[in-house]
Motif scaffolding. Structure first.
Motif, PDB file in Angstrom:
ATOM      1  N   THR A  38       0.822  -1.208   0.000  1.00 27.65           N
ATOM      2  CA  THR A  38       0.000   0.000   0.000  1.00 27.65           C
ATOM      3  C   THR A  38       0.854   1.256   0.000  1.00 27.65           C
ATOM      4  OG1 THR A  38      -1.813  -1.109   1.150  1.00 27.65           O
ATOM      5  CG2 THR A  38      -1.779   1.287   1.252  1.00 27.65           C
ATOM      6  N   LYS A  39       1.902   1.248   0.806  1.00 27.36           N
ATOM      7  CA  LYS A  39       2.788   2.403   0.882  1.00 27.36           C
ATOM      8  C   LYS A  39       3.534   2.620  -0.436  1.00 27.36           C
ATOM      9  CE  LYS A  39       3.654   2.618   5.882  1.00 27.36           C
ATOM     10  NZ  LYS A  39       3.349   4.059   6.041  1.00 27.36           N
ATOM     11  N   SER A  42       1.346   4.214  -2.980  1.00 30.91           N
ATOM     12  CA  SER A  42       1.013   5.612  -2.684  1.00 30.91           C
ATOM     13  C   SER A  42       2.100   6.581  -3.156  1.00 30.91           C
ATOM     14  CB  SER A  42       0.788   5.802  -1.181  1.00 30.91           C
ATOM     15  OG  SER A  42       2.012   5.700  -0.471  1.00 30.91           O
ATOM     16  N   GLN A  43       3.273   6.027  -3.548  1.00 31.51           N
ATOM     17  CA  GLN A  43       4.387   6.862  -3.982  1.00 31.51           C
ATOM     18  C   GLN A  43       4.444   6.949  -5.508  1.00 31.51           C
ATOM     19  OE1 GLN A  43       6.767   8.392  -1.735  1.00 31.51           O
ATOM     20  NE2 GLN A  43       5.103   7.820  -0.323  1.00 31.51           N
TER      21      GLN A  43
END
Length: 239
Positions: A38-39, A42-43
């Motif tokens: 998920t992280k 998000s980038q």
């Protein structure tokens, strides 16, 4: 002086890796696969680091990752090229080198550095996108046929570069000698069969052992444990 200290710490950790393998200890830098994924998503341009050796990286890796070989003379230069203000996502074969590197980055001024729990095994083993330089030798259809065509099947899933996986091999030889044709043993390594591991979507760590009887899973072991005892017990119950 600071670079010299950093280099000395790298040398120390490399020596440590040649002596022991890291346990999957709970470090503050370790996060779950779902959170790691998920992280990254998000980038816009995520900084993904593969902390394995270059030969491992060449065979397979997470899409968009770059290889940080801890033994390379250019290691400190590679670290300097990273943006300290942005998250760094790190993985290895399990969570040894990645944990060490994540913690080192945090000590050296990086805002966020995360290590993937279960490493590349967890990523590929749950069907996340990855690069592989060759096609799997075994297809999922062939895998399923082996399970269907044999009454008892023991599947060993791991990697040639995984230290605990190597300890499984002599145990498998003992089991093979005892049960002969009554037990089909299938060994699946990440280097030869990444797609099968991905298609199973159930592997979190290496090694993982799965025992099937009449097409159904009797047990699934993550890590070595007492494999021989578990196999003996499961097969004894079926007779």
């Amino acid at each position: 002086m600071k670079n010299k200290i950093f280099k000395n710490s790298i040398t120390a950790v490399i020596l440590f890796f040649t002596i022991v393998s890291f346990p999957q200890d709970k470090s503050s830098s370790i996060i779950t696969l779902d959170l790691f994924y998920t992280k990254i998503k998000s980038q816009k341009n995520p900084q993904i680091i593969d902390a394995r050796g270059p030969e491992e990286f060449a065979l397979n890796h997470i899409n968009g990752a770059v290889n940080f070989n801890l033994e390379s003379k250019n290691y400190a230069k590679s670290v300097a090229a990273l943006d300290k203000s942005k998250p760094v996502f790190i993985y290895s074969i399990g969570a040894g080198r990645s944990v060490w590197l994540a913690n080192e980055l945090l000590k050296n001024g990086f805002k966020e550095a995360y290590s993937l729990e279960g490493g590349i095994a967890n990523w590929i083993g749950n069907g996340k996108p990855f690069y592989a330089n060759s096609k799997s030798k075994l297809s999922i259809a062939e895998y399923n046929k082996i399970i269907a065509d044999n009454n008892s099947v023991l599947v060993d899933i791991g990697s040639q570069y995984c230290a605990p996986c190597k300890k499984v091999k002599p145990i498998l030889e003992t089991i093979k000698a005892q049960y002969g044709d009554n037990l089909k043993i299938v060994e699946i390594d990440l280097e030869d069969n990444p797609q099968v591991i991905a298609d199973l979507k159930t592997i979190k760590v290496f090694p993982t052992l799965i025992l099937y009887q009449k097409g159904k899973i009797v047990f699934k072991k993550e890590g070595l444990g007492d494999l021989k005892k578990d196999v003996d017990g499961a097969l004894a119950q079926s007779n």
